[in-house]
Design a protein around this motif. Sequence first.
Motif, mmCIF file in Angstrom:
data_model
loop_
_atom_site.group_PDB
_atom_site.id
_atom_site.type_symbol
_atom_site.label_atom_id
_atom_site.label_comp_id
_atom_site.label_asym_id
_atom_site.label_seq_id
_atom_site.Cartn_x
_atom_site.Cartn_y
_atom_site.Cartn_z
ATOM 1 N N UNK A 142 0.829 -1.209 0.000
ATOM 2 C CA UNK A 142 0.000 0.000 0.000
ATOM 3 C C UNK A 142 0.862 1.258 0.000
ATOM 4 N N UNK A 143 1.936 1.234 0.754
ATOM 5 C CA UNK A 143 2.849 2.378 0.786
ATOM 6 C C UNK A 143 3.522 2.573 -0.569
ATOM 7 N N UNK A 144 3.919 1.471 -1.184
ATOM 8 C CA UNK A 144 4.530 1.545 -2.515
ATOM 9 C C UNK A 144 3.538 2.108 -3.524
ATOM 10 N N UNK A 145 2.305 1.635 -3.452
ATOM 11 C CA UNK A 145 1.274 2.111 -4.366
ATOM 12 C C UNK A 145 1.033 3.613 -4.205
ATOM 13 N N UNK A 146 0.965 4.101 -2.969
ATOM 14 C CA UNK A 146 0.728 5.521 -2.726
ATOM 15 C C UNK A 146 1.787 6.372 -3.419
#
Length: 248
Positions: free
Chosen positions: A85-89
């Motif tokens: 999720x952090x990578x996607x953000x």
Amino acid sequence: MSYEHKVQRELADWEHKLFRPPGWLEKTSKTIGNRINHWIPPKVHNIITTTIRSIVRTALFGAEYTPSRQVERTLDLEAADQEAQELFALYQKIAVAEGAGTGAGGIMLSMVDFPALIAIKMKFLFELAHVYGYDTKHFSERVFILKVFQMTFSGPENRAKLLKSVKHWHIEKEQWMSDTEYARDMDWETFQIEYRDAMDFRKMLQMVPGIGAVAGAWANYTILEELRESAMNAYRLRRLHDDFVIVG
């Protein structure tokens, strides 16, 4: 309820969503997209098609998208999801900024946006693989990435076949240890047409004078969200299977 059971329920909901009939908004968007599509010069469509083929070949056979990030082999599924999720953000912010910038420049800069957006998506997918513990140096993992990419932007019939491949990747990956067969059997025509059609409505709005920047940012935001959902769930399916095998 364990985290794994929660994920299994979310996966069931996602799969149901994948194959539900298109709603009014989706049908209307497709109709408008077809109309806008006729206004776009053939030169632009040719650039899109050529770009897709070039970048996909690079993803399969080149080293350009191989991440510097180490393969995460110790993260449990919940920790991997959080890191994903952090990578996607991060990548969604990059895509939105890129879409707004090229959209503000009208049709000529929007032509630049197509290869840039595909490259952003490929870099995201390659890094995501490492987050979930799969090494993209292996050719089979690159094929898996393309399967996920195709599944996100394909029609219902082809999507069903691709989801089946994803679910049974522990078996199917054995045939993709070499690039010879895949390069020969790749259905480039279907791949290019389905991807281009999936982009048409949102990305063509980006070329309309006056709304290009807003449309470009919105298009890239939603496109990255769709890719995140498909990609994370594809890797979750694999992790649930692989972790069960290891524990078993």
